[in-house]
Scaffold this motif. Structure first.
Motif, PDB file in Angstrom:
ATOM      1  N   MET A 117       0.838  -1.194   0.000  1.00  0.00           N
ATOM      2  CA  MET A 117       0.000   0.000   0.000  1.00  0.00           C
ATOM      3  C   MET A 117       0.881   1.255   0.000  1.00  0.00           C
ATOM      4  N   VAL A 118       0.605   2.165  -0.890  1.00  0.00           N
ATOM      5  CA  VAL A 118       1.377   3.406  -0.996  1.00  0.00           C
ATOM      6  C   VAL A 118       1.012   4.330   0.165  1.00  0.00           C
ATOM      7  N   THR A 119       2.031   4.937   0.784  1.00  0.00           N
ATOM      8  CA  THR A 119       1.806   5.845   1.910  1.00  0.00           C
ATOM      9  C   THR A 119       2.193   7.267   1.539  1.00  0.00           C
ATOM     10  N   MET A 120       1.749   8.212   2.375  1.00  0.00           N
ATOM     11  CA  MET A 120       2.130   9.606   2.181  1.00  0.00           C
ATOM     12  C   MET A 120       3.644   9.787   2.292  1.00  0.00           C
ATOM     13  N   LYS A 121       4.283   8.949   3.096  1.00  0.00           N
ATOM     14  CA  LYS A 121       5.726   9.047   3.261  1.00  0.00           C
ATOM     15  C   LYS A 121       6.444   8.800   1.939  1.00  0.00           C
ATOM     16  N   GLU A 122       5.967   7.819   1.166  1.00  0.00           N
ATOM     17  CA  GLU A 122       6.578   7.530  -0.137  1.00  0.00           C
ATOM     18  C   GLU A 122       6.377   8.696  -1.101  1.00  0.00           C
ATOM     19  N   ILE A 123       5.186   9.284  -1.077  1.00  0.00           N
ATOM     20  CA  ILE A 123       4.927  10.441  -1.945  1.00  0.00           C
ATOM     21  C   ILE A 123       5.832  11.595  -1.554  1.00  0.00           C
ATOM     22  N   ALA A 124       5.972  11.829  -0.237  1.00  0.00           N
ATOM     23  CA  ALA A 124       6.815  12.927   0.255  1.00  0.00           C
ATOM     24  C   ALA A 124       8.262  12.752  -0.181  1.00  0.00           C
ATOM     25  N   GLN A 125       8.766  11.505  -0.128  1.00  0.00           N
ATOM     26  CA  GLN A 125      10.147  11.248  -0.526  1.00  0.00           C
ATOM     27  C   GLN A 125      10.357  11.531  -2.004  1.00  0.00           C
ATOM     28  N   ARG A 126       9.404  11.131  -2.835  1.00  0.00           N
ATOM     29  CA  ARG A 126       9.539  11.360  -4.285  1.00  0.00           C
ATOM     30  C   ARG A 126       9.378  12.833  -4.642  1.00  0.00           C
ATOM     31  N   ALA A 127       8.502  13.530  -3.902  1.00  0.00           N
ATOM     32  CA  ALA A 127       8.240  14.942  -4.211  1.00  0.00           C
ATOM     33  C   ALA A 127       9.224  15.866  -3.519  1.00  0.00           C
ATOM     34  N   ASN A 128      10.060  15.326  -2.628  1.00  0.00           N
ATOM     35  CA  ASN A 128      11.056  16.102  -1.884  1.00  0.00           C
ATOM     36  C   ASN A 128      10.401  17.181  -1.032  1.00  0.00           C
ATOM     37  N   VAL A 129       9.301  16.792  -0.360  1.00  0.00           N
ATOM     38  CA  VAL A 129       8.636  17.681   0.589  1.00  0.00           C
ATOM     39  C   VAL A 129       8.330  16.860   1.844  1.00  0.00           C
ATOM     40  N   SER A 130       7.808  17.521   2.889  1.00  0.00           N
ATOM     41  CA  SER A 130       7.505  16.810   4.122  1.00  0.00           C
ATOM     42  C   SER A 130       6.200  16.024   4.008  1.00  0.00           C
ATOM     43  N   ILE A 131       6.021  15.072   4.909  1.00  0.00           N
ATOM     44  CA  ILE A 131       4.786  14.292   4.957  1.00  0.00           C
ATOM     45  C   ILE A 131       3.605  15.210   5.250  1.00  0.00           C
ATOM     46  N   ALA A 132       3.824  16.184   6.153  1.00  0.00           N
ATOM     47  CA  ALA A 132       2.744  17.110   6.497  1.00  0.00           C
ATOM     48  C   ALA A 132       2.304  17.911   5.281  1.00  0.00           C
ATOM     49  N   THR A 133       3.280  18.333   4.440  1.00  0.00           N
ATOM     50  CA  THR A 133       2.946  19.097   3.241  1.00  0.00           C
ATOM     51  C   THR A 133       2.116  18.248   2.280  1.00  0.00           C
ATOM     52  N   VAL A 134       2.506  16.991   2.107  1.00  0.00           N
ATOM     53  CA  VAL A 134       1.743  16.092   1.229  1.00  0.00           C
ATOM     54  C   VAL A 134       0.314  15.960   1.733  1.00  0.00           C
ATOM     55  N   SER A 135       0.168  15.736   3.032  1.00  0.00           N
ATOM     56  CA  SER A 135      -1.168  15.556   3.600  1.00  0.00           C
ATOM     57  C   SER A 135      -2.040  16.783   3.378  1.00  0.00           C
ATOM     58  N   ARG A 136      -1.464  17.953   3.624  1.00  0.00           N
ATOM     59  CA  ARG A 136      -2.259  19.181   3.499  1.00  0.00           C
ATOM     60  C   ARG A 136      -2.628  19.459   2.044  1.00  0.00           C
ATOM     61  N   ILE A 137      -1.728  19.121   1.108  1.00  0.00           N
ATOM     62  CA  ILE A 137      -2.042  19.309  -0.315  1.00  0.00           C
ATOM     63  C   ILE A 137      -3.155  18.365  -0.744  1.00  0.00           C
ATOM     64  N   LEU A 138      -3.028  17.089  -0.396  1.00  0.00           N
ATOM     65  CA  LEU A 138      -4.021  16.086  -0.811  1.00  0.00           C
ATOM     66  C   LEU A 138      -5.383  16.318  -0.156  1.00  0.00           C
ATOM     67  N   ASN A 139      -5.373  17.008   0.998  1.00  0.00           N
ATOM     68  CA  ASN A 139      -6.627  17.319   1.681  1.00  0.00           C
ATOM     69  C   ASN A 139      -7.114  18.729   1.364  1.00  0.00           C
ATOM     70  N   ASN A 140      -6.479  19.339   0.333  1.00  0.00           N
ATOM     71  CA  ASN A 140      -6.901  20.663  -0.156  1.00  0.00           C
ATOM     72  C   ASN A 140      -6.950  21.712   0.951  1.00  0.00           C
ATOM     73  N   ASP A 141      -5.891  21.754   1.747  1.00  0.00           N
ATOM     74  CA  ASP A 141      -5.781  22.739   2.827  1.00  0.00           C
ATOM     75  C   ASP A 141      -5.508  24.121   2.218  1.00  0.00           C
ATOM     76  N   THR A 142      -6.471  25.017   2.301  1.00  0.00           N
ATOM     77  CA  THR A 142      -6.338  26.337   1.670  1.00  0.00           C
ATOM     78  C   THR A 142      -5.398  27.263   2.427  1.00  0.00           C
ATOM     79  N   THR A 143      -5.022  26.897   3.658  1.00  0.00           N
ATOM     80  CA  THR A 143      -4.106  27.747   4.435  1.00  0.00           C
ATOM     81  C   THR A 143      -2.647  27.429   4.141  1.00  0.00           C
ATOM     82  N   LEU A 144      -2.387  26.395   3.354  1.00  0.00           N
ATOM     83  CA  LEU A 144      -1.012  25.996   3.055  1.00  0.00           C
ATOM     84  C   LEU A 144      -0.403  26.922   2.012  1.00  0.00           C
ATOM     85  N   SER A 145       0.798  27.416   2.308  1.00  0.00           N
ATOM     86  CA  SER A 145       1.480  28.331   1.393  1.00  0.00           C
ATOM     87  C   SER A 145       2.616  27.602   0.670  1.00  0.00           C
ATOM     88  N   VAL A 146       2.286  27.021  -0.466  1.00  0.00           N
ATOM     89  CA  VAL A 146       3.295  26.383  -1.316  1.00  0.00           C
ATOM     90  C   VAL A 146       3.006  26.782  -2.759  1.00  0.00           C
TER      91      VAL A 146
END
Length: 341
Positions: free
Chosen positions: A1-30
């Motif tokens: 099963m693919v995890t957020m950690k694997e996505i974060a490693q490939r995208a070179n960002v933190s796990i928290a950033t991946v989670s907030r992007i995938l959950n459409n967090d509008t307060t995230l500044s990226v």
């Protein structure tokens, strides 16, 4: 099963950033480019979010509360706390546990806690108050660096060893005048009583280590509130010293960001004039000018471990445990050798 950690490693960002992007967090500044990269990698890996097992009976899902000593503003501005929360939330989704309440201890008396199956306490909250408000129940896990507790589970990072390693590293580079910038730890009470302060672990270990080496000078230690603004102000005070330290240990990356700005405004350079080393290893640390040497504290994993520990307690473990997570020194370009006088 693919995890957020694997996505974060490939995208070179933190796990928290991946989670907030995938959950459409509008307060995230990226940047938009970063968002699209994360979405593309998630699609490429066929990532599917973990859902709660709806087949479980309701009585099997444990209701827990998070008690936070930090304000919403401080949490939003300090990735350390954001990552802890994300680790807790992600792990709860994988277990029959539901976060049914998030309680901030902000000076007002809190609600009755006896309706919860367990508590995760983040930061400085008086454990004696937990006993009073959550009696006859030891289903409690603290995530704290400063409170030593025997009755409950505690998850903390190995800041003692990390702080000693920092001092050893700077001394090896030839630094003898080493300053310290940090904050005090406030211990809050659940009954609305006045909070009290204790020394942060990093400060305690820094002072002890420097005294052992015969290098400690009280005038080189600056303590204030946490955050970049206070790091900036404390470094401005330090820069007024006649015998300015050649290196500074800063207790958090956000404070170090403020300190770095003060140094640049004074016309000095890091690391040529002042070496700087910090704690947390937030995403921004690697992209500052210069990239910041710091201690990685694995905050996301601390949140996961806390949930695991609480689940074990609810399921029947009786003996409290002390869980020490690693803290890794990450060397970048903000430190250099100090020439002998």
């Amino acid at each position: 099963m693919v995890t957020m950690k694997e996505i974060a490693q490939r995208a070179n960002v933190s796990i928290a950033t991946v989670s907030r992007i995938l959950n459409n967090d509008t307060t995230l500044s990226v940047s938009e480019e970063t968002k699209q990269r994360v979405f593309h990698i998630a699609k490429q890996l066929n990532y599917k979010p973990i859902r709660k097992n709806t087949s479980r009976k309701k009585k099997e899902v444990y209701k827990i509360a998070l008690l936070l000593a930090v304000s919403q503003h401080d949490e939003a501005n300090d990735p350390y706390y954001t990552l802890i929360r994300q680790g807790i939330e992600d792990r709860c989704q994988q277990l029959p546990m539901r976060i049914s309440s998030i309680i901030r201890v902000d000076g007002a008396e809190i609600q009755d806690l006896r309706n919860f199956d367990g508590l995760i306490v983040i930061g400085g909250i008086d454990p004696e108050d937990i006993k009073r408000y959550f009696p006859e129940n030891n289903h409690v896990v603290f995530i704290t660096q400063v409170i030593h507790i025997d009755e409950y589970d505690v998850v903390r990072s190995d800041l003692e060893r990390a702080t000693e390693s920092i001092v050893d590293y700077l001394v090896k580079l030839g630094h003898k005048k080493i300053g310290y910038i940090g904050g005090a730890e406030k211990i809050k009470q659940l009954d609305g009583g006045e909070s009290y302060e204790i020394d942060d672990t990093r400060k305690q270990v820094f002072e002890r280590k420097m005294k052992t080496l015969g290098l400690y000078e009280e005038k080189h230690v600056f303590i204030g509130e946490w955050g970049p603004a206070e790091g900036y102000e404390l470094m401005k005070k330090a820069l007024q010293l006649e015998d300015l330290p050649s290196a500074f240990v800063v207790a958090s990356d956000p404070m170090a960001i403020g300190a770095l700005r003060a140094i640049h405004q004074a016309g000095l350079k890091v690391p040529e004039d002042i070496s700087l080393i910090s704690f947390d290893d937030i995403d921004a640390a690697a992209f500052l000018n210069p990239p910041l040497s710091t201690v990685k504290m694995y905050a996301y994993e601390m949140g996961e471990v806390a949930v695991n520990a609480l689940y074990e307690k609810i399921e029947g473990r009786s003996i409290p445990v002390q869980i020490l997570t690693p803290a890794k020194l990450v060397i970048r370009e903000s430190c250099t050798t100090k020439a002998s006088n």
